[in-house]
Design an enzyme around this catalytic site. Structure first.
Site, PDB file in Angstrom:
ATOM      1  N   CYS A   1      45.329  43.839  47.899  1.00 12.86           N
ATOM      2  CA  CYS A   1      46.775  43.883  47.730  1.00 12.86           C
ATOM      3  C   CYS A   1      47.125  43.000  46.532  1.00 12.86           C
ATOM      4  CB  CYS A   1      47.411  43.377  49.023  1.00 12.86           C
ATOM      5  SG  CYS A   1      49.194  43.373  48.975  1.00 12.86           S
TER       6      CYS A   1
ATOM      7  N   SER B   1      59.410  51.966  50.094  1.00 20.88           N
ATOM      8  CA  SER B   1      59.909  51.092  51.155  1.00 20.88           C
ATOM      9  C   SER B   1      61.280  51.587  51.596  1.00 20.88           C
ATOM     10  CB  SER B   1      60.012  49.655  50.629  1.00 20.88           C
ATOM     11  OG  SER B   1      58.732  49.180  50.323  1.00 20.88           O
TER      12      SER B   1
ATOM     13  N   CYS C   1      60.367  37.745  43.020  1.00 25.68           N
ATOM     14  CA  CYS C   1      60.947  39.085  42.982  1.00 25.68           C
ATOM     15  C   CYS C   1      62.443  38.935  42.802  1.00 25.68           C
ATOM     16  CB  CYS C   1      60.637  39.829  44.290  1.00 25.68           C
ATOM     17  SG  CYS C   1      61.132  41.565  44.268  1.00 25.68           S
TER      18      CYS C   1
ATOM     19  N   HIS D   1      62.662  51.882  55.076  1.00 26.62           N
ATOM     20  CA  HIS D   1      63.108  50.850  56.032  1.00 26.62           C
ATOM     21  C   HIS D   1      64.421  51.111  56.768  1.00 26.62           C
ATOM     22  CE1 HIS D   1      59.795  48.609  54.533  1.00 26.62           C
ATOM     23  NE2 HIS D   1      60.369  48.130  53.467  1.00 26.62           N
TER      24      HIS D   1
ATOM     25  N   CYS E   1      62.093  39.933  53.718  1.00 22.71           N
ATOM     26  CA  CYS E   1      60.871  39.683  52.956  1.00 22.71           C
ATOM     27  C   CYS E   1      60.854  38.261  52.404  1.00 22.71           C
ATOM     28  CB  CYS E   1      60.783  40.682  51.806  1.00 22.71           C
ATOM     29  SG  CYS E   1      59.445  40.340  50.655  1.00 22.71           S
TER      30      CYS E   1
ATOM     31  N   GLU F   1      49.916  35.313  44.550  1.00 21.65           N
ATOM     32  CA  GLU F   1      48.920  35.507  45.604  1.00 21.65           C
ATOM     33  C   GLU F   1      48.297  36.885  45.557  1.00 21.65           C
ATOM     34  OE1 GLU F   1      50.525  32.556  49.076  1.00 21.65           O
ATOM     35  OE2 GLU F   1      51.468  34.505  48.989  1.00 21.65           O
TER      36      GLU F   1
ATOM     37  N   CYS G   1      52.095  41.611  55.275  1.00 21.14           N
ATOM     38  CA  CYS G   1      53.185  42.151  54.453  1.00 21.14           C
ATOM     39  C   CYS G   1      54.403  41.263  54.540  1.00 21.14           C
ATOM     40  CB  CYS G   1      53.647  43.501  54.973  1.00 21.14           C
ATOM     41  SG  CYS G   1      52.402  44.723  55.089  1.00 21.14           S
TER      42      CYS G   1
ATOM     43  N   CYS H   1      65.369  41.613  49.355  1.00 21.48           N
ATOM     44  CA  CYS H   1      65.319  42.286  50.657  1.00 21.48           C
ATOM     45  C   CYS H   1      65.336  41.191  51.720  1.00 21.48           C
ATOM     46  CB  CYS H   1      64.071  43.142  50.777  1.00 21.48           C
ATOM     47  SG  CYS H   1      63.984  44.388  49.469  1.00 21.48           S
TER      48      CYS H   1
ATOM     49  N   GLU I   1      58.192  43.576  42.465  1.00 20.60           N
ATOM     50  CA  GLU I   1      58.518  45.002  42.432  1.00 20.60           C
ATOM     51  C   GLU I   1      57.788  45.596  41.214  1.00 20.60           C
ATOM     52  OE1 GLU I   1      60.064  47.626  44.057  1.00 20.60           O
ATOM     53  OE2 GLU I   1      59.286  48.585  42.257  1.00 20.60           O
TER      54      GLU I   1
HETATM   55  N1  SAH Z   1      58.190  45.266  46.165  1.00 16.83           N
HETATM   56  C1  SAH Z   1      57.485  46.386  46.622  1.00 16.83           C
HETATM   57  C2  SAH Z   1      56.053  46.114  46.999  1.00 16.83           C
HETATM   58  C3  SAH Z   1      55.714  44.859  47.770  1.00 16.83           C
HETATM   59  S1  SAH Z   1      56.143  44.704  49.457  1.00 16.83           S
HETATM   60  C4  SAH Z   1      58.206  47.035  47.778  1.00 16.83           C
HETATM   61  O1  SAH Z   1      59.123  46.427  48.302  1.00 16.83           O
HETATM   62  O2  SAH Z   1      57.855  48.153  48.122  1.00 16.83           O
HETATM   63  C5  SAH Z   1      54.997  45.626  50.440  1.00 16.83           C
HETATM   64  C6  SAH Z   1      55.635  46.138  51.739  1.00 16.83           C
HETATM   65  O3  SAH Z   1      55.826  45.098  52.718  1.00 16.83           O
HETATM   66  C7  SAH Z   1      57.011  46.730  51.490  1.00 16.83           C
HETATM   67  O4  SAH Z   1      57.164  47.939  52.194  1.00 16.83           O
HETATM   68  C8  SAH Z   1      57.904  45.670  52.065  1.00 16.83           C
HETATM   69  O5  SAH Z   1      59.155  46.166  52.379  1.00 16.83           O
HETATM   70  C9  SAH Z   1      57.130  45.228  53.279  1.00 16.83           C
HETATM   71  N2  SAH Z   1      57.578  43.954  53.828  1.00 16.83           N
HETATM   72  C10 SAH Z   1      58.246  42.970  53.197  1.00 16.83           C
HETATM   73  N3  SAH Z   1      58.504  41.942  54.062  1.00 16.83           N
HETATM   74  C11 SAH Z   1      57.979  42.282  55.250  1.00 16.83           C
HETATM   75  C12 SAH Z   1      57.891  41.610  56.517  1.00 16.83           C
HETATM   76  N4  SAH Z   1      58.368  40.390  56.699  1.00 16.83           N
HETATM   77  N5  SAH Z   1      57.267  42.248  57.512  1.00 16.83           N
HETATM   78  C13 SAH Z   1      56.725  43.482  57.328  1.00 16.83           C
HETATM   79  N6  SAH Z   1      56.771  44.147  56.156  1.00 16.83           N
HETATM   80  C14 SAH Z   1      57.396  43.568  55.124  1.00 16.83           C
HETATM   81 FE1  SF4 Z   2      60.805  42.349  46.413  1.00 14.06          FE
HETATM   82 FE2  SF4 Z   2      59.447  44.249  47.794  1.00 14.06          FE
HETATM   83 FE3  SF4 Z   2      60.049  41.869  48.930  1.00 14.06          FE
HETATM   84 FE4  SF4 Z   2      61.998  43.648  48.455  1.00 14.06          FE
HETATM   85  S1  SF4 Z   2      60.255  43.902  49.879  1.00 14.06           S
HETATM   86  S2  SF4 Z   2      62.087  41.431  48.020  1.00 14.06           S
HETATM   87  S3  SF4 Z   2      61.297  44.541  46.539  1.00 14.06           S
HETATM   88  S4  SF4 Z   2      58.702  42.201  47.177  1.00 14.06           S
END
Ligand code: SAH
Ligand code: SF4
Length: 412
Positions: free
Chosen positions: A135, A265, A142, A267, A149, A122, A387, A146, A212
């Site tokens: 984006c 990230s 991935c 968090h 996510c 996507e 996100c 996490c 990632e």
């Molecule tokens: N894999 C990379 C880049 C993609 S995610 C990373 O993790 O940084 C882009 C951002 O969205 C990251 O900061 C991720 O942690 C955040 N993200 C993932 N799931 C989310 C959710 N359900 N709500 C809000 N942010 C989220």
């Molecule tokens: Fe992968 Fe980024 Fe999602 Fe973590 S937040 S599972 S690194 S896409």
């Protein structure tokens, strides 16, 4: 069929399947998108052009591909008519296939795309008053689970190729009608005026889609070089941000070899919580990560590192967490800004978003600590484009997610 080979990646136990840079299609033709200019020249020579011709033609073709966005050799008007079919027999100008394009009520657009070998991924376009941000995805799925996510519940299928990564940007330009008309075949002043980057909708790129990016370093680097190349898409590195969940061993190379803005990230600010929600933390802990940020080439007060912080109710959102965040960022003397991301829910997620009051209180504490901490407005939630909501339904679920669902089913 995409030809893949196995590659080991730091921090990964199992090698990850990666596609080769040149993948002849079933009809034997080679897609030129994603190849560096010298590589195109080389291919032209191998196909039979003499060195001088190969140099000239590769320069012309490169310009048509990246400056003008043409997808048909026939449109390359400064290339001899007889030469164009010769090119078309051997090469193609690819784009990711569009399966579905969705429009959110807030203007956000999401595209479901498909690779030539049938994998869904996507991309999302987020317009606001001052900029338009694309984006971009770096992987199908991935490997990092996490827990908050949606992409993390997918099994990694494969890394995207440079062509599939830069192809997203080109597809967005197609969709937004943003290829300059150019002065090349017209030469009049009116069209020459279009031949600039000004006034475009697509102004920024974030590597924050699926995957990632630092686990697909070479392809992301090669794709971003084409995006930044003045002869390529010509977007400034200052307008590009790469987000990583904290792949420490690749961060220095990211700064040196790509040179884009960094987002991390984070968090969570304690080991138990970050271990749980960003499992990569068990390998590269918070202090190690922040040290790599302090060492990130190119970071300065003018180019600060963004720390992303997802707001999860009763998990990481207390006043104490906010104070610890300030303390850590100061301890490492980081040129930092914090981006607070309200948690975007998805089906099966185990978290809730913090209340607006909690988010405000958290943000105030960080601001009072002298660090900017705006709250990111969720965009495109109605089409699951926000996100962490990116997940292509067609892909198989990870084992962990299947187990969770099976357990929930038994309990329910
Ligand atoms: N894999 C990379 C880049 C993609 S995610 C990373 O993790 O940084 C882009 C951002 O969205 C990251 O900061 C991720 O942690 C955040 N993200 C993932 N799931 C989310 C959710 N359900 N709500 C809000 N942010 C989220
Ligand atoms: Fe992968 Fe980024 Fe999602 Fe973590 S937040 S599972 S690194 S896409």
């Amino acid at each position: 069929m995409t030809d893949t080979t196995l590659m080991s990646i730091p921090g990964q136990v199992d090698p990850v399947p990666v596609a080769r840079d040149i993948t002849p299609r079933e009809d034997g033709r080679v897609d030129l998108i994603g190849l560096p200019r010298p590589r195109i020249r080389e291919l032209f020579e191998v196909a039979g052009l003499d060195a001088r011709q190969a140099k000239l033609r590769s320069k012309q073709v490169f310009h048509w591909l990246y400056h003008r966005g043409v997808t048909d050799f026939d449109a390359m008007t400064d290339i001899a008519k007889t030469m164009r079919p010769w090119l078309a027999e051997r090469f193609v100008i690819g784009r990711p296939n569009v399966v579905e394009a969705q429009h959110s009520s807030d203007g956000t657009r999401k595209w479901l795309l498909k690779t030539d070998d049938g994998h869904d991924f996507e991309m999302v376009f987020i317009p606001d008053e001052t900029r338009g941000t694309l984006c971009v995805s770096s992987q199908v799925g991935c490997t990092l689970n996490c827990t908050f996510c949606a992409t993390g519940t997918m099994r990694l299928v494969r890394n995207l190729t440079p062509g599939e990564i830069v192809g997203q940007v080109m597809l967005a330009r197609d969709a937004l009608g943003e290829w300059p008309k150019g002065a090349m075949d017209f030469g009049d002043e009116e069209t020459a005026a279009h031949y600039t980057a000004d006034g475009r909708l697509l102004t920024n790129i974030v590597m924050m889609g699926m995957g990632e990016p630092l686990y697909n370093f070479d392809h992301v680097r090669d794709a971003l070089h084409l995006v930044m190349d003045g002869e390529g898409l010509g977007l400034s590195k200052r307008r590009i941000t790469l987000s990583t969940s904290g792949v420490v061993p690749m961060m220095e190379r990211c700064g040196e070899e790509i040179g884009v803005n960094l987002a991390v990230s984070l968090h969570a600010v304690t080991k138990p919580v970050r271990d749980e929600i960003v499992p990569l933390n068990r390998k590269y802990g918070i202090e190690e990560l922040l040290q790599a940020c302090a060492d990130y080439p190119g970071a300065s007060n003018a180019r600060r590192i963004t720390f992303e912080y997802v707001m999860l109710k009763d998990k990481n959102d207390s006043d104490e967490d906010a104070r610890e965040l300030v303390r850590l960022l100061k301890q490492f003397d980081l040129p930092a800004k914090v981006n607070l991301i309200p948690f975007n829910p998805w089906p099966g997620a185990e978290y809730e978003c913090s209340t607006p009051e909690r988010i405000k209180a958290f943000s105030d504490i960080v601001f009072e600590g002298g660090i900017s901490a705006p709250v990111r407005t969720p965009r495109g939630r109605d089409i699951d484009a926000a996100c962490g909501q990116l997940k292509t339904a067609a892909e198989k679920k990870s084992r962990a997610q299947r187990d969770r669902e099976a357990a929930a089913h038994i309990e329910g």
